[in-house]
Design an enzyme around this catalytic site. Structure first.
Site, PDB file in Angstrom:
ATOM      1  CD  GLU A 140      -2.962  -1.110   2.311  1.00  0.00           C
ATOM      2  OE1 GLU A 140      -4.090  -1.554   2.115  1.00  0.00           O
ATOM      3  OE2 GLU A 140      -2.592  -0.630   3.405  1.00  0.00           O
ATOM      4  CD  GLU A 169      -5.201  -5.609   2.353  1.00  0.00           C
ATOM      5  OE1 GLU A 169      -5.934  -4.794   2.958  1.00  0.00           O
ATOM      6  OE2 GLU A 169      -3.978  -5.724   2.575  1.00  0.00           O
TER       7      GLU A 169
END
Length: 512
Positions: free
Chosen positions: A175, A246
């Site tokens: 991320e 995710e």
């Protein structure tokens, strides 16, 4: 090592065969090894074919013992790494492989995952001239040492897919788009270094990066509703399959706050909508959250990492798991004939979009109102009915049969769970008085602390707690001496900053 995993814009392929990724996140450090088999049973009952886990560097590379004066520590040597018990990553991967599960391995070095220090060993704080997650030689040397060790072990244990093992995708970093603005160009240079390191280590499988990627790896999506991002992904990466790394099944819980819940119907809508639009794979984060043992969790984290996941903390299936399992069966049944989903936009019906997966028809209602009088013509029959707000109905394009409705949980899939109060076994409790140090007695308290080493560090300003404790404790005392200036009487004001919790004593009495 030659790759047995390839991809195009629509799918991943394993040994040339298309592979629909139906994956669940579980973290080996939050599980007990005796329950691995019970966990993998839920994967099979729900129709999942892949497991995803982070690799938790900080759990394997322990901090040095506390010393009176913290000093720089050398690179940890592989012999000091701890892979025992619930930290046995490689045994966990072997166990998954024995149950015919593929693996997406997210090595880090930073993982977030609501663990202490984002997964970094706290000892890195003491490395001279280090800067984290940027193009910094001291940091990258530490990262390379760790990642090369993991890569070597994976290949020695033949855990990579080209060797017959389960690991089909590998991720470095995590991320990065969330922090990239703070690092600027040198951050981008570091991220490309991570991508190049993946290539250099010759894992033999594609590299991925979620939520921001460098050149040479597949970028993936983290989101509650990934279908909203799929068109932008295709514009940026026309040659890559859309993968949802995710899919958040809920959210983590913190002390003192309400439990986070995501309804099964909403999660099923998001997943069905994603695949309708051509998604190549989904990973449920989390499939089973597990437990934050010891001091492994980040600040304010509850002991339970339940995440409102489809499998609860006690390895029990929920209504959410069973509702998703029905969707997975339909997806797997139709996937081989569904490579190029086609889209039909109904201009007169706001919110309705229809996608065809071969002989399966996905009717998607993205509006807040139900669609009435929906009619889907099949070869031998037709479907007529309603499609609920924010839902997806999957219709058999041949018979007109309703195969799946994300808004409706089948009666047989409802799981009720009773909490049964366990008897409380009385035991012998003991308490120990912890003396509050003052300017005059701090040395004496340090020496009379039950045999524990309690170093005393002095300075003109208070040191950071991590520098003081070297992450061996969540507690420490700060003692300051001050004197009033002037002759005025009344309240005294002392200002300080603390995060996240402090108890304040003044002249030995607790103030708050």
């Amino acid at each position: 090592m030659s790759s047995s995993v390839t991809y195009d814009r629509r799918s991943f392929f394993i040994h040339g065969e298309p592979f629909l990724i139906l994956c669940g996140s579980v973290h080996y450090i939050r599980l007990h090894p005796s329950r691995w088999d019970a966990l993998f049973d839920t994967f099979h009952r729900a129709g999942l074919n892949t497991l995803e886990t982070y690799v938790f560097w900080g759990e394997h590379d322990g901090a040095p013992p506390v010393t009176a004066a913290p000093s720089p520590t050398p690179h940890a040597r592989p012999s000091s790494y701890d892979f025992s018990g619930r930290r046995d990553l490689f045994a966990f991967l072997r166990a998954a492989s024995s149950r015919s599960l593929k693996v997406i391995l997210r090595i880090g070095p930073y993982v977030c995952a609501e663990v202490s220090y984002g997964g970094f060993p706290s000892r890195l704080r003491f490395v001279p001239d280090i800067e984290f997650r940027t193009y910094n030689t001291a940091f990258m040397d530490e990262v390379a040492t760790w990642v090369r060790y993991v890569a070597t072990q994976l290949k020695e244990e033949k855990l990579m897919l080209p060797q017959g093992g389960p690991v089909m995708l590998v991720q470095l970093e995590n991320e990065y788009s969330m922090v990239s603005d703070a690092y600027g160009d040198v951050g981008g240079k570091y991220l490309q270094w991570c991508a190049d390191l993946q290539k250099e280590l010759e894992f033999g499988v594609p590299g991925i990066m979620c939520y921001g990627a460098a050149e040479g790896v597949v970028e993936t999506i983290n989101s509650f509703y990934a279908h909203e991002e799929i068109d932008g992904h295709r514009q940026r990466h026309a040659d890559q399959p859309p993968v949802w790394t995710e899919c958040w099944t809920g959210w983590y819980n913190v002390w003192g706050a309400a439990k986070h819940v995501r309804k099964a119907e909403d999660l099923a809508y998001a997943v069905a909508r994603w695949f309708a639009q051509g998604g190549a794979g989904v990973n449920y984060y989390m499939w089973m959250g597990g437990t934050n043992f010891g001091r492994s969790a980040m600040y304010l984290q509850a002991t339970s990492y339940g995440y409102d996941a489809p499998v609860n903390e006690f390895y029990q299936e929920t209504s959410k798991m069973r509702h998703l399992a029905r969707l997975h069966r339909v997806l797997k049944d139709k996937f081989e004939r569904a490579f190029m989903a086609t889209r039909e936009q109904d201009a007169e019906c706001v919110g309705r979009t229809v996608y065809r997966w071969g002989d399966a028809v996905f009717v998607c209602n993205d509006s807040d109102e139900q669609l009435t009088d929906v009619c889907i013509e099949g070869v031998e029959g037709k479907y007529t009915g309603v499609v609920a707000a924010k839902s997806v109905s999957i219709i058999d394009g041949f018979s007109g049969e309703l195969l799946y409705d994300s808004s409706s949980i089948h009666g047989d899939d409802v799981v009720t769970q009773e909490l049964v109060a366990a008897p409380v076994v009385a035991g012998d409790w003991a308490s120990m008085s912890e003396p509050v140090p003052s300017w005059d007695n701090i040395e004496a308290i340090s020496e009379a602390s039950g045999g524990e080493s309690r170093p005393v560090v002095s300075g003109a300003s208070p040191p950071d707690q991590l520098m003081l404790t070297q992450d061996s404790s969540d507690f420490c005392f700060y003692v300051a001496k001050y004197r009033s200036v002037g002759e005025g009487k009344g309240k005294r004001k002392v200002e300080f900053e603390a995060g996240d919790y402090a108890t304040v004593f003044c002249d030995g009495k607790m103030q708050g």
